[in-house]
Design a protein around this motif. Structure first.
Motif, PDB file in Angstrom:
ATOM      1  N   ASN A   1       0.840  -1.198   0.000  1.00  0.00           N
ATOM      2  CA  ASN A   1       0.000   0.000   0.000  1.00  0.00           C
ATOM      3  C   ASN A   1       0.882   1.258   0.000  1.00  0.00           C
ATOM      4  O   ASN A   1       1.588   1.527   0.965  1.00  0.00           O
ATOM      5  N   PRO A   2       0.830   2.038  -1.127  1.00  0.00           N
ATOM      6  CA  PRO A   2       1.704   3.205  -1.201  1.00  0.00           C
ATOM      7  C   PRO A   2       1.450   4.192  -0.068  1.00  0.00           C
ATOM      8  O   PRO A   2       2.366   4.841   0.433  1.00  0.00           O
ATOM      9  N   GLY A   3       0.189   4.247   0.379  1.00  0.00           N
ATOM     10  CA  GLY A   3      -0.158   5.151   1.476  1.00  0.00           C
ATOM     11  C   GLY A   3       0.625   4.796   2.722  1.00  0.00           C
ATOM     12  O   GLY A   3       1.180   5.658   3.403  1.00  0.00           O
ATOM     13  N   ASP A   4       0.681   3.503   3.027  1.00  0.00           N
ATOM     14  CA  ASP A   4       1.386   3.067   4.217  1.00  0.00           C
ATOM     15  C   ASP A   4       2.897   3.227   4.068  1.00  0.00           C
ATOM     16  O   ASP A   4       3.591   3.530   5.040  1.00  0.00           O
TER      17      ASP A   4
ATOM     18  N   ARG B   1       4.357   5.491   2.428  1.00  0.00           N
ATOM     19  CA  ARG B   1       4.615   6.911   2.626  1.00  0.00           C
ATOM     20  C   ARG B   1       4.571   7.290   4.106  1.00  0.00           C
ATOM     21  O   ARG B   1       5.409   8.010   4.609  1.00  0.00           O
ATOM     22  N   LEU B   2       3.567   6.738   4.782  1.00  0.00           N
ATOM     23  CA  LEU B   2       3.431   7.039   6.209  1.00  0.00           C
ATOM     24  C   LEU B   2       4.641   6.543   6.980  1.00  0.00           C
ATOM     25  O   LEU B   2       5.158   7.218   7.883  1.00  0.00           O
TER      26      LEU B   2
ATOM     27  N   ASN C   1      -0.778  -8.706   4.277  1.00  0.00           N
ATOM     28  CA  ASN C   1      -1.543  -8.798   3.033  1.00  0.00           C
ATOM     29  C   ASN C   1      -0.774  -8.193   1.876  1.00  0.00           C
ATOM     30  O   ASN C   1      -0.673  -6.982   1.754  1.00  0.00           O
TER      31      ASN C   1
ATOM     32  N   SER D   1      -2.728  -4.342   9.381  1.00  0.00           N
ATOM     33  CA  SER D   1      -3.989  -3.805   9.880  1.00  0.00           C
ATOM     34  C   SER D   1      -4.859  -4.932  10.444  1.00  0.00           C
ATOM     35  O   SER D   1      -5.940  -4.687  10.960  1.00  0.00           O
ATOM     36  N   SER D   2      -4.391  -6.152  10.349  1.00  0.00           N
ATOM     37  CA  SER D   2      -5.219  -7.282  10.825  1.00  0.00           C
ATOM     38  C   SER D   2      -5.156  -7.412  12.344  1.00  0.00           C
ATOM     39  O   SER D   2      -4.088  -7.425  12.941  1.00  0.00           O
ATOM     40  N   GLU D   3      -6.351  -7.530  12.932  1.00  0.00           N
ATOM     41  CA  GLU D   3      -6.407  -7.799  14.368  1.00  0.00           C
ATOM     42  C   GLU D   3      -6.857  -9.225  14.619  1.00  0.00           C
ATOM     43  O   GLU D   3      -7.137  -9.612  15.749  1.00  0.00           O
ATOM     44  N   ALA D   4      -6.957  -9.997  13.522  1.00  0.00           N
ATOM     45  CA  ALA D   4      -7.473 -11.364  13.667  1.00  0.00           C
ATOM     46  C   ALA D   4      -6.513 -12.210  14.497  1.00  0.00           C
ATOM     47  O   ALA D   4      -5.308 -12.198  14.283  1.00  0.00           O
TER      48      ALA D   4
ATOM     49  N   ASP E   1      -4.142 -14.595  12.702  1.00  0.00           N
ATOM     50  CA  ASP E   1      -2.964 -13.966  12.083  1.00  0.00           C
ATOM     51  C   ASP E   1      -1.860 -13.774  13.117  1.00  0.00           C
ATOM     52  O   ASP E   1      -0.685 -14.020  12.843  1.00  0.00           O
TER      53      ASP E   1
ATOM     54  N   LYS F   1      -1.450  -1.502  12.659  1.00  0.00           N
ATOM     55  CA  LYS F   1      -1.275  -0.118  12.224  1.00  0.00           C
ATOM     56  C   LYS F   1      -2.301   0.758  12.915  1.00  0.00           C
ATOM     57  O   LYS F   1      -3.494   0.468  12.862  1.00  0.00           O
ATOM     58  N   PRO F   2      -1.876   1.825  13.542  1.00  0.00           N
ATOM     59  CA  PRO F   2      -2.832   2.716  14.205  1.00  0.00           C
ATOM     60  C   PRO F   2      -3.660   3.445  13.160  1.00  0.00           C
ATOM     61  O   PRO F   2      -3.277   3.554  12.001  1.00  0.00           O
ATOM     62  N   VAL F   3      -4.830   3.951  13.600  1.00  0.00           N
ATOM     63  CA  VAL F   3      -5.769   4.528  12.655  1.00  0.00           C
ATOM     64  C   VAL F   3      -5.355   5.930  12.201  1.00  0.00           C
ATOM     65  O   VAL F   3      -5.695   6.349  11.114  1.00  0.00           O
TER      66      VAL F   3
END
Lengths: 815, 148
Positions: free
Chosen positions: B18-21, B23-24, B71, B100-103, B106, B121-123
């Motif tokens: 995920n490019p967003g992540d 970058r973050l 993922n 981002s999985s809280e399962a 996993d 990952k925090p929101v």
């Protein structure tokens, strides 16, 4: 001189002392017998004062005519006479008297001893002995019957005791029956019945103990004149004892009178009654045994002569001694011919095998054992006949003296049993069928094989079309209807005769099947058809190509089969319904799990991007943006956070099913305490007080129960706190038989009217002004429902909210 | 210049599609205290090539810390973990799962495959920065890492 005078006076005093102190009654008489003086003992003997005796002629005192009362003669004769004297206000007394002449010569002294008491004792003793002798004579009389003996004993007792009635009672089921009675009393005669509670004998029977004889001397003194028994029988005195037969109270033997008795009952009198009770108890016991023996003998007699049973008796070698008519008839021989033969060599036992079994059984019988065996005959007409045979010993003093061999025909019984057995085992097979057609083929096969009806078919009712469709038949039925497979049998449509029978719901025999205009089966060569509607599920039809009446026993078997078929159909339908429901449930559970996974992964990703980049935008370009732009971004961030909370809430909601734990006996108090510990920080912050009472254990998933309490507590704290009061929570519980009801109350603003149901819906909050995801109560409901409980808003006059819910009580009682 | 600056930069590998992540993560590391070099791959296959210095990644340094998303296309994080656990040369590289999985499955699976830490990952961005700072602090200063 002076001394002499004193010594004479002393002598006089001594004489007077001797006279007064004597234990014999001494009278001083003159020659004519007139009394001059009397000492103290005499005054007592004659029952009169000295003054009353003085100057009396002694003859006046003696009541007997002709008694020797001439004292001067008596003095000369020196003998003792017995006088009966009259005493004022008392019974006469008997005195033994002797007379002597005083040394002075002109006076006579009579010495009397009171023998009244002694004589009375002797008389009583004699009477007692006589009575006992009579008692013995009566009971040992050989020629008399029991009833005669009882009557004579009662007469003896009555006379001896001086009472008016004597009777024997028998008590059964709280009722007293008088079995024997003598005397004149209206309510005391043989056959008279009275409730035990109104009888004198109830107390006699109640007084269990060594002293089983009860006495009443006077009803008035005993204070029982108000009692029911006195009101009924009016007996003032009573003497009764319990008769015990075979260790149990049988009744009583009693003597009584309507007048009170002057003297108390003596030990001897009680003993008499006791002896009577013992003899009666023993005799009745013997009589019962004799009656039982006679009954048994009569029974044996009738068994021996029964036409249904063949009986033979053997000696200790196994030779026939006697045989009853049925046995003799069966083998067609004279009893004389049979006598003396070994029983296994008689024509009763044809085959070698039967002879062997019989011989073995007789040998065992002679050892004291009982043997049962069955033998079958195949007479010339070819129909098998089955006999159940029993050989048992007859013993006398532990020695086997005979054996009895007994046989009765059980052919029909065996046949019926076999059919029923096969029917029941075949119906067991039905339990393992899972489709309608499997039920049909099993049922029709049973009809064919067991009830011997090859033409059988079954239809199933299809409600949507109001028609019965064939689901199976025997091959013979398909053949008769000229179809290739059972499924092609004609359906039973509205308007058809069969459908009408189904609608009526009663089993019907159609005897003219072939001749009936029948669109369902125009050319079927059936004559008789038996139709059994299977409740509202289908129909079982059994047919025959000939006109015939179904026998009652066959009808019965078919009815059993039909009801079993109905039950099987019902079960199969329920199973398939259940199966499809289960599949549906599985699918929806799977969907839910899928959703939960999506919610936890995929849904979060884009949301995180929105939230993070709005954040980043604010961090990096916040200074360059205006106040309004920053406000917009706050809304965006807030929205994203709320969305996140909702996703988490949904996830929590879905996990009630997917992360479910096992049910176990759970200590609610511990769960509540753990929940409170987890919320401690929040409780401290908000100054919350929590009050819980002792909480009963429940059966459930401890984690989920903790979740329920946590959600309820959080709601209570949040709503109360937001409304500006220090939160106060109360937890109460009541245990019923199978459930425990909990109540969690708070002092918050309460739940708005009309929202009682809505609050338990997901994302539906009591008030929108307060933060929250609106999932707490929905999760609670889902958890409570999973525990087969109920949750609701309890309304009361108190402010604040009360949520009640039920949970199952633990299966093992935890106290 | 402090002594730290003289030290070679810490090598960090980020596997994330995920490019967003991406970058973050870059932003968060930029604001951190530690001199680092961030390498980025977009799936499990590339990640393994990087770790082994194969193909286009020939001569790249072995990472001091591996931030791994679960993922990813082609080969997901769990598979990467599995391969690494079976490979003597890769087994010692510290791996932090960042997902981002809280399962629960996993989380369990990751630790079963020898992941060293599992972080969700925090929101919001602030949270993200905080998480990365903690990773840096713990893994790059507190912990004694295996030799390269």
């Amino acid at each position: 001189m002076k001394e002499n005078i004193r010594s004479e006076r002393d002598a006089d005093v001594a004489r007077v002392d001797l006279f007064e102190g004597s234990r014999e009654g001494i009278l001083v008489h003159d020659e004519d017998g007139t009394v001059l003086d009397a000492n103290e003992a005499a005054r007592s003997c004659y029952g009169r004062s000295a003054a009353a005796l003085r100057e009396r002629a002694i003859g006046d005192l003696v009541v007997e005519d002709g008694a020797a009362t001439d004292v001067s003669t008596l003095a000369d004769q020196d003998r003792t006479v017995r006088w009966t004297v009259a005493v004022p206000d008392a019974p006469d007394r008997t005195l033994d008297v002797s007379v002597t002449r005083a040394s002075s010569g002109d006076q006579l002294l009579s010495f009397a001893t009171d023998v009244t008491q002694q004589l009375r004792r002797e008389a009583t003793l004699e009477s007692n002995q006589k009575t006992l002798r009579r008692l013995h004579e009566i009971v040992s009389a050989r020629e008399q019957t029991f009833d005669e003996k009882v009557e004579r004993l009662l007469g003896l007792g009555r006379d001896w005791l001086g009472l008016s009635v004597g009777y024997v009672t028998h008590t059964e089921a709280e009722t007293q029956t008088i079995e024997s009675a003598i005397g004149d009393h209206d309510d005391i005669r043989p056959g008279a019945k009275a409730p035990l509670s109104e009888s004198y004998c109830q107390h006699t029977l109640a007084a269990n103990g060594d002293d089983s004889v009860r006495t009443i001397q006077s009803a008035a003194d005993a204070g029982i004149t108000d009692s029911e028994e006195y009101q009924r029988f009016g007996l003032s005195c009573y003497l009764g004892g319990q008769i015990t037969v075979d260790g149990a109270a049988y009744g009583t033997v009693c003597f009584a009178d309507t007048e009170p008795r002057e003297r108390p009952f003596t030990e001897m009198e009680r003993t008499f009654v006791d002896l009577l009770t013992q003899w009666l108890g023993m005799t009745i016991e013997q009589r019962n045994q004799t009656a039982a023996r006679n009954r048994q003998r009569a029974l044996l007699e009738s068994v021996f002569n029964s036409q249904r049973t063949q009986v033979g008796i053997t000696d200790t070698e196994g030779r026939v001694v006697d045989a009853n008519e049925a046995a003799v008839d069966f083998v067609g021989k004279d009893p004389e011919e049979l006598a003396g033969e070994f029983v296994w060599e008689t024509p009763w036992f044809e085959s070698e095998r039967a002879q062997d079994r019989c011989k073995t059984a007789i040998e065992r019988g002679l050892q004291g054992e009982i043997t049962n065996f069955e033998i079958s005959y195949e007479p010339t007409d070819g129909t098998e006949v089955v006999f159940s045979t029993n050989v048992r010993p007859v013993t006398s003093d532990g020695e086997v003296i005979h054996t009895v061999i007994e046989g009765h025909e059980i052919t029909e019984l065996r046949k019926r049993e076999e059919r029923l057995e096969r029917l029941s085992s075949a119906t067991n097979e039905l339990l393992y069928t899972h489709t309608e057609s499997a039920v049909a083929s099993t049922v029709t096969a049973i009809a064919q094989q067991i009830i011997d009806r090859p033409i059988a078919a079954m239809w199933s009712y299809e409600e949507s079309e109001d028609t019965l469709y064939p689901i199976g038949s025997t091959a013979a039925a398909a053949q008769f209807a000229d179809v290739a497979v059972p499924k092609e049998l004609p359906p039973m449509e509205p308007g058809s005769r069969e459908k009408a029978i189904f609608d009526a719901g009663e089993a019907v025999v159609i005897e003219d099947y072939q001749t009936v205009e029948n669109p369902a089966a125009p050319e079927v060569p059936l004559r008789t058809m038996f139709c059994f509607p299977l409740n509202d599920l289908g129909m079982l039809c059994v047919g025959s190509p000939v006109v015939e009446e179904f026998a009652e026993s066959e009808r019965l078997l078919l009815e059993i089969l039909a009801s079993t078929a109905a039950a099987a159909l019902d079960r199969v339908r329920r199973e398939s319904e259940l199966q499809s429901r289960r599949k549906e449930l599985e699918r929806s559970n799977e969907a839910l799990q899928e959703f939960a996974y999506i919610a936890s992964h995929d849904l979060q990703e884009p949301l995180r991007m929105v939230a993070s980049y709005v954040d980043l935008l604010e961090t990096e370009y916040g200074d360059e943006l205006g106040e309004e732009a920053r406000e917009y971004m706050d809304f965006a961030v807030d929205g994203a956070h709320r969305m996140q909370d909702m996703i988490n809430a949904l996830l929590q909601y879905s996990r009630v099913e997917t992360d479910a734990g096992e049910f176990a006996a759970t200590e609610t108090e511990r769960v509540v305490q753990q929940t409170l510990d987890a919320l401690q920080l929040r409780i401290d912050e908000t100054d919350t007080t929590v009050e819980t009472e002792s909480l009963p254990a429940v059966r459930g998933d401890p984690d989920q129960l903790g979740q329920v309490f946590q959600n309820l507590f959080e709601n209570a704290i949040r709503y109360a706190d937001e409304s500006g009061v220090d939160p106060r929570i109360e937890v109460r519980a009541t245990r019923e038989r199978e459930t425990v009801t909990f109540a969690v109350s708070d002092n918050g603003p309460g739940i708005p009217a009309g929202m009682d149901e809505d609050v338990f819906e997901i994302f539906n909050r009591g008030t929108h002004e307060i933060e929250g995801t609106g999932v707490g109560l929905a999760v609670c409901r889902r958890i409570v429902r999973r525990h087969e409980g109920r949750i609701w808003v309890a309304r009361s006059s108190d402010s604040g909210a009360t949520i009640k819910f039920t949970l199952p009580a633990p299966t093992e009682v935890v106290e | 210049m402090t002594e730290t600056a003289a030290v070679d930069p810490i090598e960090i590998l980020l596997a994330e599609d995920n490019p967003g992540d991406i970058r973050l993560t870059e932003k968060a590391l930029e604001s951190g205290q530690i001199n680092n070099t961030l390498h980025v791959v977009n799936d499990g296959v590339e990640a393994l090539s990087f770790l082994r210095g194969e193909g286009e990644y020939e001569g790249t340094p072995r990472p001091d810390l591996f931030l791994l998303d679960l993922n990813m296309p082609r080969m997901d994080g769990q598979e990467v973990l599995e391969v690494m656990a079976d490979d003597d040369s890769l087994r010692r590289i510290p791996v932090v799962i960042l997902t981002s999985s809280e399962a629960e499955e996993d989380i369990v699976d990751s630790y079963d495959r020898h992941a060293n830490a599992y972080l969700t990952k925090p929101v919001n961005f602030e949270g993200f920065v905080d998480i990365v700072a903690r990773i840096e602090d713990f893994w790059l200063t507190v912990v004694k890492r295996p030799p390269r």
